[in-house]
Design a protein around this motif. Sequence first.
Motif, mmCIF file in Angstrom:
data_model
loop_
_atom_site.group_PDB
_atom_site.id
_atom_site.type_symbol
_atom_site.label_atom_id
_atom_site.label_comp_id
_atom_site.label_asym_id
_atom_site.label_seq_id
_atom_site.Cartn_x
_atom_site.Cartn_y
_atom_site.Cartn_z
ATOM 1 N N ARG A 73 0.820 -1.212 0.000
ATOM 2 C CA ARG A 73 0.000 0.000 0.000
ATOM 3 C C ARG A 73 0.853 1.262 0.000
ATOM 4 O O ARG A 73 0.350 2.346 -0.250
ATOM 5 C CB ARG A 73 -0.923 -0.012 1.226
ATOM 6 C CG ARG A 73 -1.931 -1.164 1.219
ATOM 7 C CD ARG A 73 -2.596 -1.359 2.557
ATOM 8 N NE ARG A 73 -1.640 -1.751 3.590
ATOM 9 C CZ ARG A 73 -1.970 -2.117 4.816
ATOM 10 N NH1 ARG A 73 -3.256 -2.149 5.159
ATOM 11 N NH2 ARG A 73 -1.047 -2.459 5.692
ATOM 12 N N ASP A 74 2.147 1.107 0.269
ATOM 13 C CA ASP A 74 3.085 2.228 0.262
ATOM 14 C C ASP A 74 3.945 2.111 -0.993
ATOM 15 O O ASP A 74 5.010 1.498 -0.984
ATOM 16 C CB ASP A 74 3.952 2.194 1.522
ATOM 17 C CG ASP A 74 4.838 3.430 1.666
ATOM 18 O OD1 ASP A 74 5.063 4.113 0.648
ATOM 19 O OD2 ASP A 74 5.313 3.684 2.787
ATOM 20 N N LEU A 75 3.485 2.701 -2.085
ATOM 21 C CA LEU A 75 4.125 2.491 -3.378
ATOM 22 C C LEU A 75 5.489 3.155 -3.491
ATOM 23 O O LEU A 75 6.372 2.644 -4.186
ATOM 24 C CB LEU A 75 3.198 2.985 -4.497
ATOM 25 C CG LEU A 75 1.901 2.184 -4.632
ATOM 26 C CD1 LEU A 75 0.991 2.804 -5.676
ATOM 27 C CD2 LEU A 75 2.192 0.731 -4.984
ATOM 28 N N SER A 76 5.691 4.269 -2.827
ATOM 29 C CA SER A 76 7.006 4.922 -2.880
ATOM 30 C C SER A 76 8.057 4.047 -2.194
ATOM 31 O O SER A 76 9.179 3.891 -2.704
ATOM 32 C CB SER A 76 6.949 6.307 -2.225
ATOM 33 O OG SER A 76 6.543 6.210 -0.872
ATOM 34 N N GLU A 77 7.696 3.447 -1.050
ATOM 35 C CA GLU A 77 8.610 2.542 -0.361
ATOM 36 C C GLU A 77 8.866 1.299 -1.214
ATOM 37 O O GLU A 77 10.012 0.838 -1.346
ATOM 38 C CB GLU A 77 8.031 2.123 0.988
ATOM 39 C CG GLU A 77 8.910 1.118 1.740
ATOM 40 C CD GLU A 77 8.174 0.374 2.851
ATOM 41 O OE1 GLU A 77 8.823 0.003 3.838
ATOM 42 O OE2 GLU A 77 6.953 0.146 2.715
ATOM 43 N N LEU A 78 7.813 0.752 -1.799
ATOM 44 C CA LEU A 78 7.932 -0.437 -2.633
ATOM 45 C C LEU A 78 8.883 -0.182 -3.795
ATOM 46 O O LEU A 78 9.810 -0.967 -4.042
ATOM 47 C CB LEU A 78 6.552 -0.837 -3.161
ATOM 48 C CG LEU A 78 6.514 -1.972 -4.189
ATOM 49 C CD1 LEU A 78 7.009 -3.274 -3.572
ATOM 50 C CD2 LEU A 78 5.104 -2.129 -4.754
ATOM 51 N N GLU A 79 8.671 0.911 -4.493
ATOM 52 C CA GLU A 79 9.501 1.220 -5.658
ATOM 53 C C GLU A 79 10.952 1.456 -5.256
ATOM 54 O O GLU A 79 11.877 0.975 -5.926
ATOM 55 C CB GLU A 79 8.944 2.452 -6.376
ATOM 56 C CG GLU A 79 9.624 2.740 -7.700
ATOM 57 C CD GLU A 79 8.851 3.752 -8.517
ATOM 58 O OE1 GLU A 79 9.161 3.882 -9.713
ATOM 59 O OE2 GLU A 79 7.951 4.417 -7.958
ATOM 60 N N GLU A 80 11.162 2.152 -4.161
ATOM 61 C CA GLU A 80 12.525 2.434 -3.695
ATOM 62 C C GLU A 80 13.271 1.136 -3.377
ATOM 63 O O GLU A 80 14.436 0.956 -3.772
ATOM 64 C CB GLU A 80 12.473 3.328 -2.457
ATOM 65 C CG GLU A 80 13.836 3.634 -1.864
ATOM 66 C CD GLU A 80 13.742 4.413 -0.558
ATOM 67 O OE1 GLU A 80 14.786 4.596 0.081
ATOM 68 O OE2 GLU A 80 12.624 4.816 -0.173
ATOM 69 N N LYS A 81 12.609 0.212 -2.685
ATOM 70 C CA LYS A 81 13.268 -1.033 -2.296
ATOM 71 C C LYS A 81 13.534 -1.933 -3.502
ATOM 72 O O LYS A 81 14.570 -2.603 -3.572
ATOM 73 C CB LYS A 81 12.434 -1.759 -1.246
ATOM 74 C CG LYS A 81 12.422 -1.053 0.099
ATOM 75 C CD LYS A 81 11.715 -1.854 1.169
ATOM 76 C CE LYS A 81 11.851 -1.189 2.539
ATOM 77 N NZ LYS A 81 11.204 -1.968 3.619
ATOM 78 N N LEU A 82 12.618 -1.937 -4.455
ATOM 79 C CA LEU A 82 12.830 -2.742 -5.650
ATOM 80 C C LEU A 82 13.982 -2.192 -6.490
ATOM 81 O O LEU A 82 14.778 -2.951 -7.055
ATOM 82 C CB LEU A 82 11.544 -2.803 -6.485
ATOM 83 C CG LEU A 82 10.418 -3.664 -5.904
ATOM 84 C CD1 LEU A 82 9.138 -3.488 -6.711
ATOM 85 C CD2 LEU A 82 10.814 -5.141 -5.864
ATOM 86 N N LYS A 83 14.081 -0.880 -6.564
ATOM 87 C CA LYS A 83 15.184 -0.278 -7.317
ATOM 88 C C LYS A 83 16.530 -0.590 -6.667
ATOM 89 O O LYS A 83 17.536 -0.788 -7.355
ATOM 90 C CB LYS A 83 14.982 1.236 -7.427
ATOM 91 C CG LYS A 83 13.921 1.623 -8.446
ATOM 92 C CD LYS A 83 13.778 3.132 -8.575
ATOM 93 C CE LYS A 83 12.772 3.495 -9.656
ATOM 94 N NZ LYS A 83 12.584 4.964 -9.782
ATOM 95 N N LYS A 84 16.556 -0.646 -5.334
ATOM 96 C CA LYS A 84 17.789 -1.011 -4.634
ATOM 97 C C LYS A 84 18.222 -2.432 -4.987
ATOM 98 O O LYS A 84 19.416 -2.758 -4.908
ATOM 99 C CB LYS A 84 17.595 -0.880 -3.119
ATOM 100 C CG LYS A 84 17.614 0.554 -2.612
ATOM 101 C CD LYS A 84 17.493 0.590 -1.100
ATOM 102 C CE LYS A 84 17.546 2.025 -0.585
ATOM 103 N NZ LYS A 84 17.400 2.091 0.897
ATOM 104 N N CYS A 85 17.242 -3.259 -5.356
ATOM 105 C CA CYS A 85 17.547 -4.630 -5.763
ATOM 106 C C CYS A 85 17.663 -4.751 -7.281
ATOM 107 O O CYS A 85 17.568 -5.844 -7.845
ATOM 108 C CB CYS A 85 16.473 -5.578 -5.242
ATOM 109 S SG CYS A 85 16.438 -5.735 -3.452
ATOM 110 N N ASN A 86 17.852 -3.597 -7.934
ATOM 111 C CA ASN A 86 18.116 -3.558 -9.385
ATOM 112 C C ASN A 86 16.950 -4.028 -10.243
ATOM 113 O O ASN A 86 17.151 -4.712 -11.259
ATOM 114 C CB ASN A 86 19.374 -4.371 -9.720
ATOM 115 C CG ASN A 86 20.613 -3.837 -9.018
ATOM 116 O OD1 ASN A 86 20.919 -2.646 -9.121
ATOM 117 N ND2 ASN A 86 21.306 -4.696 -8.290
#
Length: 272
Positions: free
Chosen positions: A111-124
């Motif tokens: 439900r927190d899309l900014s957090e989700l996107e940030e963490k996925l980007k950290k995992c490339n």
Amino acid sequence: MLLCARGYFARVHGVGQLVKAFLQKTECRCQVLNLGAGMDTTFWKLKDEGLLPSKYFEVDFPMIVTRKLHNIKCKPVLLNPIVELHSEDTLQMDGHMMDSTRYAIVGADLRDLSELEEKLKKCNMNTQLPTLLIAECVLVYMTPEQSANLLKWAARSFDTAMFINYEQVNMGDRFGQIMIENLRRRQCDLAGVETCKSLESQKERLLASGWETASAVDMMELYSRLPRAEVSRIEALEFLDEMELLEQLMQHYCLCWATKGGGELGLKEVTY
């Protein structure tokens, strides 16, 4: 128990067929994002079948991810395949995240899309790769607004993508209402049940969120299309004299899939 076994078999087969179709269309040059993955083992199954995507991502609540990471670290049968595929000496791992060359799992709230996107980007996570997103009985626990935001984020984030959703349907009839009441008595509230009115409403929510094509089938219809040999094997496990109850239950779950882009890959032709 038997009803659950038959439903489980139909779900696994249906979702699995769509996943394999996507991987074959993209020749595995893609990524998979399993939303609300829980203890799912699809990554290991795909590796055994030689169908691993370029990278496989899983997301779930941090508490669930912590449990899964503990299981992975303690069981060589789970950890070794990840290590074998990793191109560096050490894995990136903490209590709520693991990142490796071909597999990543992150603890995040969908439900927190900014957090989700940030963490996925950290995992490339690579938004340029064709991406398959999977959600099994996940969206129904979110409010309609929250699930719509997630679906829109997914459609917006990837030029070429497919979304698979498995959850309840036809929940407005008496059988559906009884299901809802039984779940509520167990302190399990389906916050997004109003989006599960029909197969049409399931398709409409996907199209309204930016997906270009949408299809849906209830699990009884899917069950009727399963290979007869496999159905006979499952049905031989125990005699069932309540076929009407089985049909009602299966008619209240559905498999939906949507695509965006990928015309050159033939994604629009993917079907069950």
